[in-house]
Design a protein around this motif. Structure first.
Motif, PDB file in Angstrom:
ATOM      1  N   TYR A   1      -1.095  14.154  28.325  1.00 12.63           N
ATOM      2  CA  TYR A   1      -1.412  14.838  27.082  1.00 12.63           C
ATOM      3  C   TYR A   1      -1.099  16.326  27.145  1.00 12.63           C
ATOM      4  N   VAL A   2      -1.077  16.902  28.333  1.00 15.43           N
ATOM      5  CA  VAL A   2      -0.590  18.273  28.468  1.00 15.43           C
ATOM      6  C   VAL A   2       0.838  18.350  27.928  1.00 15.43           C
ATOM      7  N   TYR A   3       1.654  17.373  28.316  1.00 13.65           N
ATOM      8  CA  TYR A   3       3.038  17.381  27.815  1.00 13.65           C
ATOM      9  C   TYR A   3       3.073  17.073  26.322  1.00 13.65           C
ATOM     10  N   ALA A   4       2.247  16.131  25.889  1.00 15.93           N
ATOM     11  CA  ALA A   4       2.246  15.771  24.467  1.00 15.93           C
ATOM     12  C   ALA A   4       1.872  16.966  23.600  1.00 15.93           C
ATOM     13  N   THR A   5       0.855  17.726  24.022  1.00  9.90           N
ATOM     14  CA  THR A   5       0.453  18.904  23.259  1.00  9.90           C
ATOM     15  C   THR A   5       1.547  19.959  23.271  1.00  9.90           C
ATOM     16  N   ALA A   6       2.142  20.165  24.439  1.00 13.30           N
ATOM     17  CA  ALA A   6       3.239  21.128  24.535  1.00 13.30           C
ATOM     18  C   ALA A   6       4.417  20.696  23.673  1.00 13.30           C
ATOM     19  N   ALA A   7       4.681  19.382  23.627  1.00 15.40           N
ATOM     20  CA  ALA A   7       5.781  18.885  22.792  1.00 15.40           C
ATOM     21  C   ALA A   7       5.519  19.161  21.319  1.00 15.40           C
ATOM     22  N   ALA A   8       4.268  19.028  20.907  1.00 11.05           N
ATOM     23  CA  ALA A   8       3.926  19.258  19.505  1.00 11.05           C
ATOM     24  C   ALA A   8       3.949  20.743  19.146  1.00 11.05           C
ATOM     25  N   LEU A   9       3.717  21.620  20.146  1.00  8.19           N
ATOM     26  CA  LEU A   9       3.525  23.039  19.833  1.00  8.19           C
ATOM     27  C   LEU A   9       4.653  23.955  20.276  1.00  8.19           C
ATOM     28  N   VAL A  10       5.276  23.671  21.447  1.00 12.63           N
ATOM     29  CA  VAL A  10       6.118  24.716  22.033  1.00 12.63           C
ATOM     30  C   VAL A  10       7.394  24.224  22.709  1.00 12.63           C
ATOM     31  N   ILE A  11       7.501  22.956  23.090  1.00  9.55           N
ATOM     32  CA  ILE A  11       8.690  22.482  23.805  1.00  9.55           C
ATOM     33  C   ILE A  11       9.953  22.693  22.980  1.00  9.55           C
ATOM     34  N   GLY A  12       9.898  22.404  21.678  1.00 11.16           N
ATOM     35  CA  GLY A  12      11.077  22.576  20.822  1.00 11.16           C
ATOM     36  C   GLY A  12      11.609  23.996  20.823  1.00 11.16           C
TER      37      GLY A  12
ATOM     38  N   LEU B   1      11.841  16.971  16.499  1.00 13.77           N
ATOM     39  CA  LEU B   1      12.407  15.669  16.863  1.00 13.77           C
ATOM     40  C   LEU B   1      12.930  15.684  18.295  1.00 13.77           C
ATOM     41  N   SER B   2      13.588  16.764  18.708  1.00 10.98           N
ATOM     42  CA  SER B   2      14.101  16.871  20.079  1.00 10.98           C
ATOM     43  C   SER B   2      12.952  16.852  21.087  1.00 10.98           C
ATOM     44  N   ALA B   3      11.880  17.560  20.763  1.00 12.35           N
ATOM     45  CA  ALA B   3      10.720  17.566  21.657  1.00 12.35           C
ATOM     46  C   ALA B   3      10.124  16.171  21.774  1.00 12.35           C
ATOM     47  N   PHE B   4      10.067  15.426  20.664  1.00 19.38           N
ATOM     48  CA  PHE B   4       9.509  14.081  20.700  1.00 19.38           C
ATOM     49  C   PHE B   4      10.422  13.101  21.449  1.00 19.38           C
ATOM     50  N   VAL B   5      11.733  13.379  21.465  1.00 12.38           N
ATOM     51  CA  VAL B   5      12.644  12.562  22.263  1.00 12.38           C
ATOM     52  C   VAL B   5      12.321  12.733  23.748  1.00 12.38           C
TER      53      VAL B   5
ATOM     54  N   SER C   1       6.219   5.467  23.032  1.00 10.13           N
ATOM     55  CA  SER C   1       7.406   6.262  23.348  1.00 10.13           C
ATOM     56  C   SER C   1       8.091   6.796  22.101  1.00 10.13           C
ATOM     57  N   VAL C   2       8.224   5.929  21.098  1.00  7.95           N
ATOM     58  CA  VAL C   2       8.923   6.328  19.876  1.00  7.95           C
ATOM     59  C   VAL C   2       7.960   6.609  18.726  1.00  7.95           C
ATOM     60  N   ALA C   3       6.663   6.444  18.948  1.00  6.72           N
ATOM     61  CA  ALA C   3       5.703   6.564  17.847  1.00  6.72           C
ATOM     62  C   ALA C   3       5.735   7.937  17.176  1.00  6.72           C
ATOM     63  N   PRO C   4       5.625   9.054  17.924  1.00  2.00           N
ATOM     64  CA  PRO C   4       5.672  10.347  17.232  1.00  2.00           C
ATOM     65  C   PRO C   4       7.015  10.601  16.549  1.00  2.00           C
ATOM     66  N   TYR C   5       8.102  10.152  17.190  1.00  2.00           N
ATOM     67  CA  TYR C   5       9.441  10.350  16.620  1.00  2.00           C
ATOM     68  C   TYR C   5       9.587   9.571  15.314  1.00  2.00           C
ATOM     69  N   ILE C   6       9.230   8.275  15.348  1.00  2.00           N
ATOM     70  CA  ILE C   6       9.331   7.446  14.142  1.00  2.00           C
ATOM     71  C   ILE C   6       8.387   7.967  13.060  1.00  2.00           C
ATOM     72  N   ALA C   7       7.180   8.372  13.468  1.00  2.00           N
ATOM     73  CA  ALA C   7       6.229   8.904  12.492  1.00  2.00           C
ATOM     74  C   ALA C   7       6.786  10.159  11.816  1.00  2.00           C
TER      75      ALA C   7
END
Length: 437
Positions: free
Chosen positions: A37-48, A62-66, A389-395
Motif C-alpha cells: 500500500y505504500v506503493y499504491a498510495t505513491a502511485a495515486a499521488l506522486v509516481i506519475g 494511467l502510467s503509474a497504475f500500469v 492488478s488492472v483494477a485501478p487502471y480499468i476503473a
C-alpha cells in the motif's frame, strides 16, 4: 523416571508457542500490505509526476497504475517459486526468504532517482523493483496462512487463519498514517522531492522485525507429519496442476472480490478524490484511516462466523453485499461530500474484511499438505491478477468514459465472479488438514 512434561507445564508452553506462531503469521502480512500500500498510495499521488513527467495528468495516472499492476503479474510467479520450496523444504525457511526479497525491493524503490535525474532509466528501474516486490510478495501470504492454520486447534482454523488476514488493516494504517503525517508536515514540493521516499525506506526496519520473529518459530505439525509419511513430491507445481487445478481456480475466483473492494476503495478512490473531486490529500487519507478500522473490525467477526457457520455461507453473504455496494459508488463517492465519501469507504472496506477473513483458512483447506503452500499461494495471487492488478487502471478508464456508475458496475461484476467461485466449491470447515488428498 519419566521425562514427559507435566500437563500443567505443557499447556502454557503450547499457548506461548501458538502466540509466537500467530504473531509471526500476522507480522508478515502486515509488512506485505504495508509495502504494497505504500506503493499504491505513491502511485495515486506522486509516481506519475516523478517518473512520467512529460505526460498529461490523466496519462501520468494511467502510467503509474500500469507500474502498480506489474507486481500482480509477478506475484503468481513468486507463488510458484516459493511454493515449490515451501512444499519441499518447509514453511519457515521459505517465509524468511520471501520476506527478504519483498522488503529489499520495497526499500530500494525509495532510492530510485526520478526521471529528471536519470531519464528513461528511472521508470525502468522502478518497474524492475516493482516486479521484484511482486515476486517476494507472491511467496508471502500462502506461507503465512499455512503457518497459522496448520498450528490451529480443531474447530478454530478460521480464527487462527484470521491473524494473517488482520495484517492488511495494520499495514494499511501504518502506511496511510505515515503518508498522512508527511502530508501534514511537508509542503507539496518537499513531498514530491523526497518525502514520498520515507515510507519505502521505513520498510527496512519492519523487515528486520519480521525476520527476528520468524527465525524463532518452529516448522508446522502438518509439514512435519508429511515428512514422516514420506509424502513430499519432487515437483509440487506439477502435482498441483495435474490433480488440483480446479480447486486452485475456485480459490482464485473467490479472491477477486477482496482485491477489487480493497484497491478500488483505496487506490482508485484516493486518486479520484484528490484529482477529480479536488479533496485535499490530507482529508482523504484521514477518511481512509477511519474506514480501515471497520475493515479490521469485520475481520474477526467474519472469521468467527466462518468457524461457526462454515466458509461458504459467510462468503456468499459477503459477495451479495459487495454486489449491492457497487450501486452506492455514484451517489456516495461521486457526491464529493466528506460524510458520504467516508460512508462509501467504510462500507467497501468493511466488506473487504468480511470477505477476506475466511480466506486464511479456506484456501489452505482446499489442498493436501504436499502442495498446500503452492496451491494456496497461487490461488491467492491469481485472484490478485483478476481483481487487483488492472483494477485501478480499468476503473480510471471507466471513470473517464462512463463515470462512476461504470466503476460501481465493475465492483458488482467482481462480486459475481467471486460468488461463482464460492458456490461451486465444497465446504471445508470440518476437513482434517492431514487427511485431505
Amino acid at each position: 523416571m519419566s521425562t514427559s512434561t507435566p500437563a500443567h507445564v505443557a499447556a502454557p508452553r503450547d499457548q506461548a508457542s501458538r502466540a509466537r506462531i500467530v504473531f509471526a503469521s500476522f507480522i508478515g502480512t502486515a509488512i506485505e500490505f504495508y509495502d504494497f500500500y505504500v506503493y499504491a498510495t505513491a502511485a495515486a499521488l506522486v509516481i506519475g509526476p516523478v517518473f512520467f513527467p512529460h505526460s498529461s495528468p490523466a496519462a501520468q495516472a494511467l502510467s503509474a497504475f500500469v507500474t502498480f499492476g506489474i507486481a500482480f503479474i509477478a506475484r503468481p510467479i513468486g507463488a510458484f517459486v516459493f511454493g515449490h520450496f515451501g512444499d519441499r523444504i518447509g514453511r519457515k525457511a521459505t517465509l524468511v526468504a520471501s520476506l527478504l526479497v519483498m522488503g529489499g525491493s520495497t526499500t530500494l524503490i525509495g532510492c530510485v532517482p526520478g526521471y529528471d535525474t536519470i531519464g528513461d532509466l528511472a521508470p525502468v528501474l522502478l518497474c524492475v523493483l516493482r516486479f521484484g516486490q511482486g515476486i517476494g510478495l507472491g511467496g508471502e501470504w500462502g506461507g503465512a496462512a499455512l503457518l497459522a492454520t496448520e498450528h490451529a486447534p480443531e474447530g478454530k482454523r478460521g480464527w487462527f487463519g484470521m491473524f494473517p488476514q488482520l495484517g492488511p488493516s495494520i499495514g494499511f494504517l501504518a502506511s496511510n498514517g505515515l503518508f498522512f503525517g508527511l502530508a501534514l508536515s511537508l509542503s507539496d514540493a518537499q513531498f514530491r522531492s523526497w518525502g514520498w521516499r520515507v515510507p519505502f525506506l521505513v520498510s527496512a526496519v519492519l523487515v528486520v522485525l519480521g525476520l527476528y520473529v520468524r527465525l524463532k518459530i518452529a516448522e508446522t505439525p502438518a509439514f512435519r507429519a508429511a515428512i514422516e509419511r514420506h509424502e513430499r513430491v519432487k515437483a509440487p507445481i506439477a502435482q498441483l496442476l495435474r490433480r488440483h487445478a480446479w480447486p486452485m481456480v475456485q480459490g482464485a475466483l473467490a479472491m477477486v472480490v477482496c482485491y477489487t473492494l480493497f484497491y478500488i476503495s483505496t487506490v482508485f478512490s484516493l486518486s479520484y478524490g484528490v484529482g477529480t473531486l479536488h479533496m485535499s490529500r490530507q482529508s482523504f487519507l484521514g477518511l481512509l484511516c477511519i474506514a480501515v478500522v471497520f475493515m479490521a473490525l469485520a475481520t474477526p467477526i467474519s472469521a468467527l462466523a466462518s468457524d461457526r457457520f462454515g466458509r461458504r455461507p459467510v462468503l456468499m453473504v459477503g459477495c451479495i453485499a459487495a454486489f449491492a455496494s457497487g450501486f452506492a459508488m455514484l451517489p456516495l463517492l461521486g457526491s464529493g461530500d466528506p460524510v458520504r465519501v467516508a460512508l462509501f469507504l467504510t462500507i467497501e472496506l468493511f466488506l473487504m474484511g468480511a470477505t477476506f477473513a475466511p480466506m486464511g483458512a479456506l484456501l489452505p483447506e482446499l489442498f493436501p499438505t504436499n502442495v498446500r503452500y503452492s496451491g494456496a499461494g497461487v490461488a491467492y495471487n491469481l485472484g490478485g491478477i483478476l481483481g487487483a492488478s488492472v483494477a485501478p487502471y480499468i476503473a480510471q478508464l471507466l471513470a473517464n468514459r462512463g463515470g462512476l456508475s461504470w466503476v460501481g458496475g465493475y465492483v458488482s461484476v467482481a462480486a459475481l465472479i467471486s460468488l461463482l467461485g464460492v458456490v461451486t466449491m465444497r465446504e471445508t470447515r470440518d476437513d482434517d488438514l492431514e487427511r485431505i488428498r
